[in-house]
Write a protein that holds these residues in place. Sequence first.
Motif, PDB file in Angstrom:
ATOM      1  N   TYR A   1      -3.440  13.407 -10.829  1.00  0.00           N
ATOM      2  CA  TYR A   1      -2.076  13.757 -10.387  1.00  0.00           C
ATOM      3  C   TYR A   1      -1.058  12.827 -11.020  1.00  0.00           C
ATOM      4  CZ  TYR A   1      -4.826  16.502  -7.290  1.00  0.00           C
ATOM      5  OH  TYR A   1      -5.735  17.426  -6.841  1.00  0.00           O
ATOM      6  N   GLU A   2       0.149  13.351 -11.206  1.00  0.00           N
ATOM      7  CA  GLU A   2       1.209  12.559 -11.831  1.00  0.00           C
ATOM      8  C   GLU A   2       1.566  11.378 -10.925  1.00  0.00           C
ATOM      9  OE1 GLU A   2       5.667  13.149 -13.693  1.00  0.00           O
ATOM     10  OE2 GLU A   2       4.736  14.796 -12.596  1.00  0.00           O
ATOM     11  N   GLU A   3       1.613  10.156 -11.484  1.00  0.00           N
ATOM     12  CA  GLU A   3       1.853   8.977 -10.636  1.00  0.00           C
ATOM     13  C   GLU A   3       3.347   8.783 -10.383  1.00  0.00           C
ATOM     14  OE1 GLU A   3      -0.799   5.526 -11.251  1.00  0.00           O
ATOM     15  OE2 GLU A   3      -1.937   6.899 -12.500  1.00  0.00           O
ATOM     16  N   LYS A   4       3.850   9.669  -9.512  1.00  0.00           N
ATOM     17  CA  LYS A   4       5.274   9.697  -9.166  1.00  0.00           C
ATOM     18  C   LYS A   4       5.346  10.145  -7.713  1.00  0.00           C
ATOM     19  CE  LYS A   4       9.206  12.145 -10.776  1.00  0.00           C
ATOM     20  NZ  LYS A   4       9.286  13.514 -10.470  1.00  0.00           N
ATOM     21  N   ASP A   5       6.297   9.627  -6.946  1.00  0.00           N
ATOM     22  CA  ASP A   5       6.436   9.989  -5.526  1.00  0.00           C
ATOM     23  C   ASP A   5       5.078   9.901  -4.818  1.00  0.00           C
ATOM     24  OD1 ASP A   5       9.219  10.549  -5.821  1.00  0.00           O
ATOM     25  OD2 ASP A   5       8.719  12.514  -6.614  1.00  0.00           O
ATOM     26  N   LEU A   6       4.719  10.990  -4.125  1.00  0.00           N
ATOM     27  CA  LEU A   6       3.460  10.987  -3.374  1.00  0.00           C
ATOM     28  C   LEU A   6       2.234  10.912  -4.304  1.00  0.00           C
ATOM     29  CD1 LEU A   6       2.569  11.064  -0.468  1.00  0.00           C
ATOM     30  CD2 LEU A   6       2.637  13.565  -0.540  1.00  0.00           C
ATOM     31  N   GLY A   7       2.445  11.250  -5.585  1.00  0.00           N
ATOM     32  CA  GLY A   7       1.355  11.161  -6.572  1.00  0.00           C
ATOM     33  C   GLY A   7       0.844   9.729  -6.705  1.00  0.00           C
ATOM     34  N   ILE A   8       1.702   8.725  -6.495  1.00  0.00           N
ATOM     35  CA  ILE A   8       1.280   7.315  -6.561  1.00  0.00           C
ATOM     36  C   ILE A   8       0.254   7.051  -5.455  1.00  0.00           C
ATOM     37  CG2 ILE A   8       2.041   4.921  -6.223  1.00  0.00           C
ATOM     38  CD1 ILE A   8       4.669   5.600  -7.521  1.00  0.00           C
ATOM     39  N   THR A   9       0.543   7.573  -4.271  1.00  0.00           N
ATOM     40  CA  THR A   9      -0.347   7.379  -3.121  1.00  0.00           C
ATOM     41  C   THR A   9      -1.684   8.083  -3.340  1.00  0.00           C
ATOM     42  OG1 THR A   9       1.622   7.335  -1.731  1.00  0.00           O
ATOM     43  CG2 THR A   9      -0.490   7.710  -0.614  1.00  0.00           C
TER      44      THR A   9
ATOM     45  N   ARG B   1       0.872  -1.180   0.000  1.00  0.00           N
ATOM     46  CA  ARG B   1       0.000   0.000   0.000  1.00  0.00           C
ATOM     47  C   ARG B   1       0.909   1.230   0.000  1.00  0.00           C
ATOM     48  NH1 ARG B   1      -4.064   0.981   4.972  1.00  0.00           N
ATOM     49  NH2 ARG B   1      -2.146   1.496   6.083  1.00  0.00           N
ATOM     50  N   PRO B   2       0.734   2.145  -0.976  1.00  0.00           N
ATOM     51  CA  PRO B   2       1.576   3.344  -0.965  1.00  0.00           C
ATOM     52  C   PRO B   2       1.100   4.315   0.106  1.00  0.00           C
ATOM     53  CG  PRO B   2       0.028   3.437  -2.805  1.00  0.00           C
ATOM     54  CD  PRO B   2      -0.234   2.140  -2.093  1.00  0.00           C
ATOM     55  N   GLY B   3       2.028   5.077   0.669  1.00  0.00           N
ATOM     56  CA  GLY B   3       1.671   6.055   1.703  1.00  0.00           C
ATOM     57  C   GLY B   3       2.592   7.251   1.617  1.00  0.00           C
ATOM     58  N   SER B   4       2.857   7.883   2.747  1.00  0.00           N
ATOM     59  CA  SER B   4       3.697   9.086   2.729  1.00  0.00           C
ATOM     60  C   SER B   4       5.180   8.753   2.592  1.00  0.00           C
ATOM     61  CB  SER B   4       3.485   9.894   4.006  1.00  0.00           C
ATOM     62  OG  SER B   4       2.165  10.350   4.039  1.00  0.00           O
ATOM     63  N   ILE B   5       5.581   7.542   3.003  1.00  0.00           N
ATOM     64  CA  ILE B   5       6.951   7.087   2.737  1.00  0.00           C
ATOM     65  C   ILE B   5       6.914   6.485   1.340  1.00  0.00           C
ATOM     66  CG2 ILE B   5       8.845   5.596   3.517  1.00  0.00           C
ATOM     67  CD1 ILE B   5       8.097   7.441   5.767  1.00  0.00           C
ATOM     68  N   THR B   6       7.575   7.148   0.388  1.00  0.00           N
ATOM     69  CA  THR B   6       7.371   6.805  -1.024  1.00  0.00           C
ATOM     70  C   THR B   6       8.318   5.691  -1.495  1.00  0.00           C
ATOM     71  OG1 THR B   6       8.969   8.460  -1.721  1.00  0.00           O
ATOM     72  CG2 THR B   6       6.677   9.176  -1.539  1.00  0.00           C
ATOM     73  N   LEU B   7       8.012   5.157  -2.681  1.00  0.00           N
ATOM     74  CA  LEU B   7       8.848   4.147  -3.329  1.00  0.00           C
ATOM     75  C   LEU B   7      10.288   4.652  -3.428  1.00  0.00           C
ATOM     76  CD1 LEU B   7       9.121   1.557  -5.163  1.00  0.00           C
ATOM     77  CD2 LEU B   7       8.550   3.013  -7.082  1.00  0.00           C
ATOM     78  N   GLU B   8      10.436   5.924  -3.798  1.00  0.00           N
ATOM     79  CA  GLU B   8      11.766   6.514  -3.967  1.00  0.00           C
ATOM     80  C   GLU B   8      12.517   6.503  -2.639  1.00  0.00           C
ATOM     81  OE1 GLU B   8       8.935   7.609  -5.202  1.00  0.00           O
ATOM     82  OE2 GLU B   8       9.323   7.686  -7.362  1.00  0.00           O
ATOM     83  N   MET B   9      11.842   6.869  -1.550  1.00  0.00           N
ATOM     84  CA  MET B   9      12.486   6.914  -0.230  1.00  0.00           C
ATOM     85  C   MET B   9      12.908   5.511   0.221  1.00  0.00           C
ATOM     86  SD  MET B   9       9.716   9.544   1.340  1.00  0.00           S
ATOM     87  CE  MET B   9      10.182   9.745   3.023  1.00  0.00           C
ATOM     88  N   LEU B  10      12.061   4.522  -0.066  1.00  0.00           N
ATOM     89  CA  LEU B  10      12.356   3.146   0.350  1.00  0.00           C
ATOM     90  C   LEU B  10      13.494   2.563  -0.489  1.00  0.00           C
ATOM     91  CD1 LEU B  10       8.657   2.045   0.792  1.00  0.00           C
ATOM     92  CD2 LEU B  10      10.348   2.180   2.619  1.00  0.00           C
TER      93      LEU B  10
END
Length: 346
Positions: free
Chosen positions: A322-330, A197-206
């Motif tokens: 919204y663009e599906e990137k970083d927080l945009g995915i969430t 589940r995407p949230g405020s900690i993004t794919l990029e951060m992980l």
Amino acid sequence: METIIMNIDSENIDYKIIDIFGKMLKEGKTVIFPTETVYGIGANALDESAAKKIYVAKGRPSDNPLLVHIAEVDDIHDLVEEVDGRAKLLMEKFWPGPLTIVFKKKRSIPNVTSGGLDTVAIRMPSDKVARSLIKASGVPIAAPSANLSGKPSPTKPEHILKDMNGRVDGILLGGACNFGVESTIIDLSGGEVVILRPGSITLEMLSEVLGEVKIDPSIMNKDDNQKAKAPGMKYTHYSPKAEVFIVEGDQKEVAKKINELNDENKEKGLKTGVLCLNKNKAMYNAQTFTLGETYEDVAKNLFDCLIELDNKGIDIAYAESYEEKDLGITIMNRLKKSAGYKIIKL
Ligand code: AMP
Ligand code: MG
């Protein structure tokens, strides 16, 4: 059921109040409390009959497991089989905070809490009220979001009072939640590292911490939805009574289309709402629900605006995309679910 309701100031915590609610949790009762993500409905995660009360209060399907919240990092060892190197790195970097990690569970976790799975999802919240309350209870606290199943998650005290008064033993009201979307869930129970589940900690951060991190395909696509690894992601979710559509395209075209649709809806006697950024507000001829300026604002305000649609009697709502990137995915994950994946592409 009579619900004890009290206010608490997170800047100046009254520990007498924390003790009252901590004791209720210890005795197997249900308490709603604020966290930095959304409000949670908590009960003793190790007590089957207490955990069952959460499912009843929310009307939640019993195969949808509960997240388990702890007050201190060391509390995890009684709950999970192994904390490996990857988990240690993530816990060091993101705990306390909005990251939930799925581990192989120990037998101490009852099946009711884990929804029958052999894994358990654990998080250590950063919110001071939440942490003090868990500490005062002396037990790990199972706590999913404090909404009726299928509805948007509550991020403000008024959201709680409307739906949950009378359904739980206690409600502890703080302010508005900081992040406004639920925690990121990452699965470390298998070989691969997967975001469930995407949230405020993004794919990029992980990825910065762990290298390759995958994303469960069910997060973005309706077709894959039934295969979701986080059982809760396959259910209808975040849905207001209003019918929601996402409108995708060039901003000027989006506004033109929504204004035309509003005219058509009006003729049918239907009330239209638009979920938009502040800067686009003046482009619409329908009632607007503004989400703020930045992606952080949108994440924080999205559930509040979805709930507001119903308060204002909106029949059909259109949301900018919204663009599906970083927080945009969430943001897009939550929006698509609330829209039942209905997207008008221009
Ligand atoms: P909620 O806090 O209500 O948003 O729900 C918690 C989410 O975590 C739901 O989508 C659950 O399906 C998911 N979840 C909880 N435990 C596990 C687990 N052991 N494995 C995978 N997903 C989980
Ligand atoms: Mg939820």
